[in-house]
Design a protein around this motif. Sequence first.
Motif, PDB file in Angstrom:
ATOM      1  N   ALA A 228     -29.881   5.770  41.000  1.00  0.00           N
ATOM      2  CA  ALA A 228     -31.299   5.446  40.968  1.00  0.00           C
ATOM      3  C   ALA A 228     -32.422   6.077  42.062  1.00  0.00           C
ATOM      4  O   ALA A 228     -33.344   5.717  41.988  1.00  0.00           O
ATOM      5  N   GLU A 229     -31.686   6.217  43.260  1.00  0.00           N
ATOM      6  CA  GLU A 229     -32.527   6.815  44.371  1.00  0.00           C
ATOM      7  C   GLU A 229     -32.641   8.276  44.349  1.00  0.00           C
ATOM      8  O   GLU A 229     -33.246   8.748  45.117  1.00  0.00           O
ATOM      9  N   ALA A 230     -32.438   8.963  43.301  1.00  0.00           N
ATOM     10  CA  ALA A 230     -32.705  10.391  43.038  1.00  0.00           C
ATOM     11  C   ALA A 230     -32.885  10.794  41.704  1.00  0.00           C
ATOM     12  O   ALA A 230     -32.462   9.928  40.803  1.00  0.00           O
ATOM     13  N   THR A 231     -33.542  12.095  41.633  1.00  0.00           N
ATOM     14  CA  THR A 231     -33.825  12.527  40.321  1.00  0.00           C
ATOM     15  C   THR A 231     -33.183  13.881  40.152  1.00  0.00           C
ATOM     16  O   THR A 231     -33.344  14.474  41.256  1.00  0.00           O
ATOM     17  N   VAL A 232     -32.764  14.341  39.158  1.00  0.00           N
ATOM     18  CA  VAL A 232     -32.449  15.716  38.702  1.00  0.00           C
ATOM     19  C   VAL A 232     -32.766  16.578  37.739  1.00  0.00           C
ATOM     20  O   VAL A 232     -32.821  15.825  36.655  1.00  0.00           O
ATOM     21  N   GLN A 233     -33.692  17.711  37.986  1.00  0.00           N
ATOM     22  CA  GLN A 233     -34.068  18.338  36.807  1.00  0.00           C
ATOM     23  C   GLN A 233     -33.277  19.692  36.615  1.00  0.00           C
ATOM     24  O   GLN A 233     -33.136  20.549  37.722  1.00  0.00           O
TER      25      GLN A 233
END
Length: 549
Positions: A228-233
């Motif tokens: 939940a602390e990071a996003t990956v695209q």
Amino acid sequence: MWCVMFCSKLAYRCVVSSLFPFSFFCLSRLVFLPSEFLSKGEERCPTDLLYQMDHPSLAMYIYTNAKLFAFAVVGVLFIMFAFYMGNSCKWANELPNNNLPTSKQRDPSGSLNYKSSLPTQHRLPGPCTCPDGFTVLKDQIPKDQYEELMQRRAKEFQQYKARTNSILSKLLFALPNSPLQYPIQGVIVRPLTATAIPGLALHAEEGTSYKVFLTVSNGVLTTETPTAEATVQGSGETKLIIESSSLLVLNDLLAKVSYTSTIYHINTGDLVTFQFENYEAVFPITIQQPHVPVLYDMGTDISSQVTIITKTFLRYKQLRVLLDSIRKFYSDIKVIIADDSLQPESVTGENIQHYIMPPAQGWFAGRNLAVSQVTTKYFLWVDDDFLFSEKTKIEKLVEVMEAVPELDVVGGSVQGNRFYFSILYEEGDENEGGCLYRKSGGKFHRLPGYPQCHLASGVVNFFLARTDAMQRVRFDPKLQRVAHSEFFMDGLGSLMVASCGDVIIDHQPKTQENRNPTYNKFRHPERSEGKFKLQLHFFKNHLKCIRYG
């Protein structure tokens, strides 16, 4: 402006030169105590005397010398400052010649970043020059064939570049003060196989959010499913974006980034672009199909390690003398003979393989045939009129090759003559081609650990060679008689060559009995063959000019 600079330098030197002796005098007055504190004839260390002074004497001494102390300190500090400023100016003047050109800018957060103004590609080689003594090869081509030949040569050269050039030859630079950590060498992946990229990390100052970009062109990038602390695209695509408010979480995801090539190729590469804010780094990935090892069982004796090969033409008397001399010192070693004589004779014996060729096929065609039948790790090439002696120690050549596995060829000496040479080659431009100089007797330096051996570009007629390396280069069968150096020209950059003077083979004496007029007719090439060889170099080796010296 020039006058101001000159006066400033002159004043700087005058001040430093006058302050230095004055400061030294002040310090000497402090260190070496006046004579009234010394007993007559006494020689003591001044620091010892300080401890023995009574308090009034010590106080009076320090008070009377306070001004000297102040002058000394100020003088020393001024000299140090002047020395620093002078050298700083000198270093600043030298920086443009030595430093990488970069331009500084500040990002919105106020931190200082660097943008490179360096080139990103190698400069293309320019035309090479052909000094006096070089043969300009285009002059050997018939004028009515030149234009068509040049078109075919240019097309073939482009195909050669496509096979040999790689994206990994692109020029890359590491810029200063970057928070990006990444591998600079050694990332090797198998084609179409997911492989982790080691060493990726970000070392940034504390912030509220961190965002990095990774981009490739010949594959895709993936990482672990984020928390939940990071996003990956872009996972599974050519551009991967990772963002997190925690540097620890971001680096954990970077440590799990994998690369997969999307096109099957046995030997190519890709460049990874790694970005954070205004910082950017590029590093290579090698895409390579692993080689299956091809090993040779050396056995326990020289016969299982080396095969002797030779090519013969109309010289059966000399060949039989050679075979007798071999058997005198090596009774079991295999000998392979390639024979293109006009009227072949039978040559038999234990561990002798005699291969009959069509007549007069030439020296290199015979070498190819003989090498193709070798099953041992090494072969020893000899001419059919050589003579083994007690100084022909094949074991010594094998010892060198085994001790230095990078070597492909080790030459010996023929009656004390080593016949090595160097090849100096400039690539030139794409249109005209390169310039090549073969220098007889040219060598580079001694082979470490073997002072009797020197590295060179080529040797002639008597050498031990690594079988698989020689088969990869191949002897050009178009060259039938004029073909001493040409094999090593084709192998330049592929074959590591040395010459050792302590292994010697003899040469059979030339007598009236063993002279053969028919052989001599074939032995000495016609002028047309020399011209053909130059034409071959023009096209095959993409040469502008050549010199044999």
